[in-house]
Design a protein around this motif. Structure first.
Motif, short mmCIF file in Angstrom:
data_model
loop_
_atom_site.label_atom_id
_atom_site.label_comp_id
_atom_site.label_asym_id
_atom_site.label_seq_id
_atom_site.Cartn_x
_atom_site.Cartn_y
_atom_site.Cartn_z
N UNK A 56 19.19 -24.84 38.21
CA UNK A 56 18.60 -25.14 39.51
C UNK A 56 18.39 -23.91 40.39
N UNK A 57 19.29 -22.92 40.30
CA UNK A 57 19.21 -21.78 41.20
C UNK A 57 18.49 -20.57 40.60
N UNK A 58 18.67 -20.32 39.34
CA UNK A 58 18.13 -19.10 38.74
C UNK A 58 16.83 -19.30 37.98
N UNK A 59 16.73 -20.35 37.19
CA UNK A 59 15.57 -20.51 36.32
C UNK A 59 14.25 -20.71 37.06
N UNK A 60 14.20 -21.45 38.15
CA UNK A 60 12.89 -21.64 38.80
C UNK A 60 12.22 -20.35 39.25
N UNK A 61 12.97 -19.32 39.57
CA UNK A 61 12.38 -18.06 40.01
C UNK A 61 12.05 -17.10 38.88
N UNK A 62 12.39 -17.45 37.66
CA UNK A 62 12.18 -16.54 36.53
C UNK A 62 10.96 -16.96 35.71
N UNK A 63 10.38 -15.98 35.06
CA UNK A 63 9.28 -16.23 34.14
C UNK A 63 9.72 -15.78 32.75
N UNK A 64 8.85 -15.97 31.80
CA UNK A 64 9.17 -15.58 30.42
C UNK A 64 9.51 -14.09 30.33
#
Length: 172
Positions: A56-64
């Motif tokens: 919820x906190x880290x993945x939404x702001x990351x891309x491949x």
């Protein structure tokens, strides 16, 4: 060999097979509830919660291209949470848990966490050559559709006593 020993030799495996099939196929509501409680304990364990927090906190702001910014501990927690969710999905598909309880107890959380981690799972599928956690992804979709359809409405207890009646009953 006598006919009695042949009869026992043939009948014994048949009886043991019938007992085994009957024993494995017999799943009571209490068994499904116990399985749910075991799975819920795993789902609420600190490492699984930490993994869902990463979702919820880290993945939404990351891309491949930026998934390598995750620390080793975050990756470990993330994969642990996904593995627990895959286990829940396997139990759901096999009918070992009461599906309505899963839907009402953790449906929104499960669906949301899998939605947030979809891009990471796609990334992992590209690296591994196969899609990891397929059952959890499928279950998240089913839960999301059920929630959208209104299946996850709060249920009222069979008998609700006003607090004053409970206090009177207890002598307070």
């Amino acid at each position: 060999m006598s006919s009695a020993s042949i009869y026992v030799a043939v009948l014994s495996p048949v009886v043991s097979l019938c007992v085994a099939v009957w024993g494995f196929r017999r799943t009571t509501r209490a068994d499904r509830l116990k399985m749910f409680l075991d799975l819920q304990e795993r789902y609420l364990a600190s490492s699984a919660r930490a993994g869902r927090r990463v979702m919820h906190q880290c993945l939404p702001g990351l891309t491949e291209e930026t998934f390598d910014q995750l620390t080793e501990e975050q990756r470990r927690d993330l994969h642990h949470a996904l593995a627990v969710m895959e286990t829940i999905a396997i139990a759901w598909e096999a009918g070992h848990v009461e599906q309505s309880i899963i839907l009402n107890a953790m449906g929104r959380s499960f669906s949301s966490a899998m939605h947030k981690s979809r891009s990471y799972i796609d990334y992992q599928a590209g690296l591994r050559g196969f899609r990891p956690y397929p059952r959890a992804s499928r279950l998240a979709g089913e839960l999301h559709r059920a929630i959208e359809a209104g299946a996850s409405t709060p249920r009222t207890p069979r008998q609700v006593r006003p607090l004053t009646r409970v206090k009177e009953h207890l002598g307070m």
